[in-house]
Design a protein around this motif. Structure first.
Motif, PDB file in Angstrom:
ATOM      1  N   ARG A   1       1.088  -0.751   0.165  1.00  0.00           N
ATOM      2  CA  ARG A   1       0.037   0.154  -0.271  1.00  0.00           C
ATOM      3  C   ARG A   1       0.555   1.212  -0.429  1.00  0.00           C
ATOM      4  NH1 ARG A   1      -4.804   0.016  -1.840  1.00  0.00           N
ATOM      5  NH2 ARG A   1      -5.639  -2.709  -0.878  1.00  0.00           N
ATOM      6  N   GLY A   2       1.714   1.157   0.767  1.00  0.00           N
ATOM      7  CA  GLY A   2       2.397   2.497   0.056  1.00  0.00           C
ATOM      8  C   GLY A   2       3.897   2.435  -0.456  1.00  0.00           C
ATOM      9  N   LEU A   3       3.733   2.078  -1.314  1.00  0.00           N
ATOM     10  CA  LEU A   3       4.363   1.991  -2.882  1.00  0.00           C
ATOM     11  C   LEU A   3       4.023   1.762  -4.273  1.00  0.00           C
ATOM     12  CD1 LEU A   3       7.121   1.349  -3.274  1.00  0.00           C
ATOM     13  CD2 LEU A   3       6.426  -1.545  -4.129  1.00  0.00           C
ATOM     14  N   ARG A   4       4.163   3.311  -4.624  1.00  0.00           N
ATOM     15  CA  ARG A   4       3.236   3.168  -5.675  1.00  0.00           C
ATOM     16  C   ARG A   4       3.906   2.616  -6.596  1.00  0.00           C
ATOM     17  NH1 ARG A   4       5.498   9.585  -5.315  1.00  0.00           N
ATOM     18  NH2 ARG A   4       6.483   8.448  -3.940  1.00  0.00           N
ATOM     19  N   HIS A   5       3.429   1.293  -7.999  1.00  0.00           N
ATOM     20  CA  HIS A   5       3.991   0.750  -8.229  1.00  0.00           C
ATOM     21  C   HIS A   5       2.420  -0.189  -8.841  1.00  0.00           C
ATOM     22  CE1 HIS A   5       1.750  -2.256  -5.334  1.00  0.00           C
ATOM     23  NE2 HIS A   5       1.303  -2.880  -5.628  1.00  0.00           N
ATOM     24  N   GLY A   6       2.396  -0.121 -10.386  1.00  0.00           N
ATOM     25  CA  GLY A   6       1.562  -0.964 -11.197  1.00  0.00           C
ATOM     26  C   GLY A   6       1.918  -1.838 -12.527  1.00  0.00           C
ATOM     27  N   ILE A   7       1.138  -3.079 -12.595  1.00  0.00           N
ATOM     28  CA  ILE A   7       1.711  -4.135 -13.835  1.00  0.00           C
ATOM     29  C   ILE A   7       0.758  -3.578 -14.955  1.00  0.00           C
ATOM     30  CG2 ILE A   7       2.456  -6.389 -14.826  1.00  0.00           C
ATOM     31  CD1 ILE A   7       2.709  -7.310 -12.566  1.00  0.00           C
ATOM     32  N   PHE A   8       1.001  -2.790 -16.119  1.00  0.00           N
ATOM     33  CA  PHE A   8      -0.426  -1.655 -17.035  1.00  0.00           C
ATOM     34  C   PHE A   8      -0.280  -3.171 -17.992  1.00  0.00           C
ATOM     35  CE2 PHE A   8       1.152   1.335 -14.304  1.00  0.00           C
ATOM     36  CZ  PHE A   8      -0.058   1.976 -14.387  1.00  0.00           C
ATOM     37  N   THR A   9      -1.557  -3.404 -18.168  1.00  0.00           N
ATOM     38  CA  THR A   9      -2.144  -3.727 -19.530  1.00  0.00           C
ATOM     39  C   THR A   9      -1.906  -2.700 -20.810  1.00  0.00           C
ATOM     40  OG1 THR A   9      -4.468  -2.969 -19.291  1.00  0.00           O
ATOM     41  CG2 THR A   9      -4.128  -5.150 -17.786  1.00  0.00           C
TER      42      THR A   9
ATOM     43  N   PHE B   1       7.499  -4.482 -21.845  1.00  0.00           N
ATOM     44  CA  PHE B   1       7.653  -5.869 -21.706  1.00  0.00           C
ATOM     45  C   PHE B   1       6.955  -6.234 -22.989  1.00  0.00           C
ATOM     46  CE2 PHE B   1       7.880  -4.858 -17.439  1.00  0.00           C
ATOM     47  CZ  PHE B   1       9.787  -5.020 -16.745  1.00  0.00           C
ATOM     48  N   ALA B   2       7.035  -7.490 -23.195  1.00  0.00           N
ATOM     49  CA  ALA B   2       5.999  -7.666 -24.544  1.00  0.00           C
ATOM     50  C   ALA B   2       6.287  -9.603 -24.727  1.00  0.00           C
ATOM     51  CB  ALA B   2       6.002  -7.696 -25.583  1.00  0.00           C
ATOM     52  N   ASP B   3       5.926 -10.380 -23.513  1.00  0.00           N
ATOM     53  CA  ASP B   3       6.235 -11.925 -23.628  1.00  0.00           C
ATOM     54  C   ASP B   3       7.405 -11.917 -22.443  1.00  0.00           C
ATOM     55  OD1 ASP B   3       3.973 -12.574 -25.098  1.00  0.00           O
ATOM     56  OD2 ASP B   3       5.796 -13.306 -26.375  1.00  0.00           O
ATOM     57  N   CYS B   4       8.807 -10.932 -22.469  1.00  0.00           N
ATOM     58  CA  CYS B   4       9.725 -11.295 -20.835  1.00  0.00           C
ATOM     59  C   CYS B   4       8.999 -10.870 -19.322  1.00  0.00           C
ATOM     60  CB  CYS B   4      11.032 -10.079 -21.423  1.00  0.00           C
ATOM     61  SG  CYS B   4      11.286 -10.844 -22.957  1.00  0.00           S
ATOM     62  N   VAL B   5       9.304 -11.395 -18.612  1.00  0.00           N
ATOM     63  CA  VAL B   5       8.567 -11.030 -17.192  1.00  0.00           C
ATOM     64  C   VAL B   5       9.473 -10.002 -16.240  1.00  0.00           C
ATOM     65  CG1 VAL B   5       9.000 -13.032 -15.378  1.00  0.00           C
ATOM     66  CG2 VAL B   5       9.286 -13.874 -17.382  1.00  0.00           C
TER      67      VAL B   5
ATOM     68  N   PRO C   1       3.574 -10.800 -15.739  1.00  0.00           N
ATOM     69  CA  PRO C   1       2.429 -11.446 -17.054  1.00  0.00           C
ATOM     70  C   PRO C   1       3.913 -11.899 -18.167  1.00  0.00           C
ATOM     71  CG  PRO C   1       1.191  -9.410 -16.288  1.00  0.00           C
ATOM     72  CD  PRO C   1       2.305  -9.556 -15.460  1.00  0.00           C
ATOM     73  N   ALA C   2       4.176 -12.798 -18.492  1.00  0.00           N
ATOM     74  CA  ALA C   2       4.801 -13.577 -19.304  1.00  0.00           C
ATOM     75  C   ALA C   2       4.253 -14.381 -20.245  1.00  0.00           C
ATOM     76  CB  ALA C   2       6.401 -13.437 -18.811  1.00  0.00           C
TER      77      ALA C   2
ATOM     78  N   ASN D   1      -3.534 -13.762 -23.760  1.00  0.00           N
ATOM     79  CA  ASN D   1      -4.030 -12.890 -23.393  1.00  0.00           C
ATOM     80  C   ASN D   1      -3.746 -11.448 -24.217  1.00  0.00           C
ATOM     81  OD1 ASN D   1      -5.770 -13.636 -21.270  1.00  0.00           O
ATOM     82  ND2 ASN D   1      -3.371 -15.004 -20.884  1.00  0.00           N
ATOM     83  N   THR D   2      -3.839 -11.758 -25.649  1.00  0.00           N
ATOM     84  CA  THR D   2      -3.572 -10.523 -26.069  1.00  0.00           C
ATOM     85  C   THR D   2      -4.513  -9.147 -25.982  1.00  0.00           C
ATOM     86  OG1 THR D   2      -4.112 -11.522 -28.342  1.00  0.00           O
ATOM     87  CG2 THR D   2      -2.272 -11.195 -28.343  1.00  0.00           C
ATOM     88  N   ASP D   3      -6.053  -9.309 -25.761  1.00  0.00           N
ATOM     89  CA  ASP D   3      -6.284  -7.906 -24.786  1.00  0.00           C
ATOM     90  C   ASP D   3      -6.206  -7.484 -24.046  1.00  0.00           C
ATOM     91  OD1 ASP D   3      -8.097  -9.273 -27.917  1.00  0.00           O
ATOM     92  OD2 ASP D   3      -9.597  -9.925 -25.743  1.00  0.00           O
ATOM     93  N   ASP D   4      -5.617  -8.022 -23.179  1.00  0.00           N
ATOM     94  CA  ASP D   4      -5.061  -7.087 -21.573  1.00  0.00           C
ATOM     95  C   ASP D   4      -3.354  -7.145 -22.051  1.00  0.00           C
ATOM     96  OD1 ASP D   4      -7.116  -6.607 -20.185  1.00  0.00           O
ATOM     97  OD2 ASP D   4      -6.479  -7.841 -19.214  1.00  0.00           O
ATOM     98  N   PHE D   5      -2.731  -7.287 -22.709  1.00  0.00           N
ATOM     99  CA  PHE D   5      -1.344  -7.624 -23.337  1.00  0.00           C
ATOM    100  C   PHE D   5      -0.449  -8.117 -24.101  1.00  0.00           C
ATOM    101  CE2 PHE D   5      -2.259  -9.462 -18.924  1.00  0.00           C
ATOM    102  CZ  PHE D   5      -1.372  -7.826 -18.369  1.00  0.00           C
ATOM    103  N   PHE D   6       0.303  -6.691 -25.024  1.00  0.00           N
ATOM    104  CA  PHE D   6       0.743  -7.114 -25.880  1.00  0.00           C
ATOM    105  C   PHE D   6       1.960  -8.431 -25.921  1.00  0.00           C
ATOM    106  CE2 PHE D   6       0.926  -2.277 -25.446  1.00  0.00           C
ATOM    107  CZ  PHE D   6       0.341  -2.119 -26.344  1.00  0.00           C
ATOM    108  N   SER D   7       1.967  -8.731 -26.997  1.00  0.00           N
ATOM    109  CA  SER D   7       2.825 -10.394 -27.160  1.00  0.00           C
ATOM    110  C   SER D   7       3.497 -10.512 -28.358  1.00  0.00           C
ATOM    111  CB  SER D   7       1.557 -11.750 -27.260  1.00  0.00           C
ATOM    112  OG  SER D   7       3.122 -12.444 -27.567  1.00  0.00           O
ATOM    113  N   HIS D   8       4.941 -10.662 -28.296  1.00  0.00           N
ATOM    114  CA  HIS D   8       5.833  -9.902 -28.977  1.00  0.00           C
ATOM    115  C   HIS D   8       6.010 -11.706 -30.600  1.00  0.00           C
ATOM    116  CE1 HIS D   8       9.791 -10.651 -31.144  1.00  0.00           C
ATOM    117  NE2 HIS D   8       9.728  -9.216 -31.411  1.00  0.00           N
TER     118      HIS D   8
END
Length: 258
Positions: free
Chosen positions: A18-26, A113-117, A168-169, A235-242
């Motif tokens: 909660r005290g950390l500003r972070h996000g893994i974006f779609t 990112f676009a498939d890597c971890v 996501p990867a 899940n290419t609707d949510d994430f880019f995938s190379h």
């Protein structure tokens, strides 16, 4: 992990940080069009620079991170780790590296990112963070453990205090690899580690990037590892995938800041 949807954007965050500003974006909620639709944050893959800049702004605003203090690196699928003490100067790259660490407040670490971890690391005791980009080369050369060790050397972080999210990867059923990758994975993790799955019917080998990085972290002494288990390929609707999009795609962003 919880999914947040706000103003068209969708991203994941660790509800315990909660005290950390972070996000893994779609890829949702951005300004880009065409193969980069829509929240593409990759600036060197042909997308309109104004759209990419707007996407970055939206991403930082969503998690209340300081975009004017954002730092990234030139990703080269290696294992070098950059210790960040100040934001990057203008549009220059501070280094070729696939890992960053900092203990400076309001200094935003960001990668693409676009498939890597994606590897997000947080030490709540020493108040330090890390961000890593683990492709197969980085994974089989121990980038996850090297970020942990770098945090220990720079900030005195104990592996037992470090908490990690593996984002996501591409999942192993969709990540068939050749003999070079299999040999490197066996050399680093061992043939009995389970990181390579070989189909007994046709001998096809697939690399499990999630398991490999989790195992690397655990061997380094990290006990708190959460794997998001979202496949970019599926899940290419949510994430880019190379791989799924045959290289004609964008990059989704990951942000972390104290």
């Amino acid at each position: 992990m919880e999914r947040i949807e706000r103003s068209g954007l969708a991203y994941y965050r660790n509800e315990h940080w909660r005290g950390l500003r972070h996000g893994i974006f779609t890829r949702r909620g951005g300004a880009s069009r065409g193969q980069w639709t829509s929240l593409n944050v990759g600036g060197s893959i042909g997308d309109d620079s104004a759209a990419v800049g707007e996407n970055h702004r939206r991403m930082y605003d969503a998690v209340k991170a300081q975009g004017d203090r954002a730092t990234t690196t030139w990703l080269v699928h290696g294992t070098d780790i950059l210790t960040v003490d100040a934001p990057r100067n203008g549009k220059s790259w501070p280094a070729k590296a696939d890992g960053m660490i900092t203990d400076q407040p309001n200094l935003t670490l960001v990668m693409r990112f676009a498939d890597c971890v994606p590897l997000l690391l947080y030490d709540p005791v020493k108040r330090a963070i890390g961000l890593g980009h683990a492709g197969w080369r980085g994974t089989v050369n121990g980038i996850a453990a090297k970020i942990v060790n770098a945090m220990g050397n720079a900030y005195g972080s104990s592996p037992h205090d470090i908490q990690v999210v593996i984002g996501p990867a591409i999942s192993h059923p969709n990540y068939q690899v050749g003999s070079e990758v299999v040999s490197a994975a066996f050399n680093y993790f061992g043939e009995d580690s389970g990181v390579v799955r070989i189909d007994p019917k046709d001998g096809a080998a697939c690399l499990d990037l999630w398991l490999a990085n989790q195992l690397d972290l655990q061997r380094a002494g990290v006990e708190d590892v959460e794997v998001l288990r979202l496949c970019t390929y599926e899940n290419t609707d949510d994430f880019f995938s190379h791989r799924a999009e045959q290289g004609k795609t964008g990059r989704f962003g990951v942000v972390i800041s104290l």
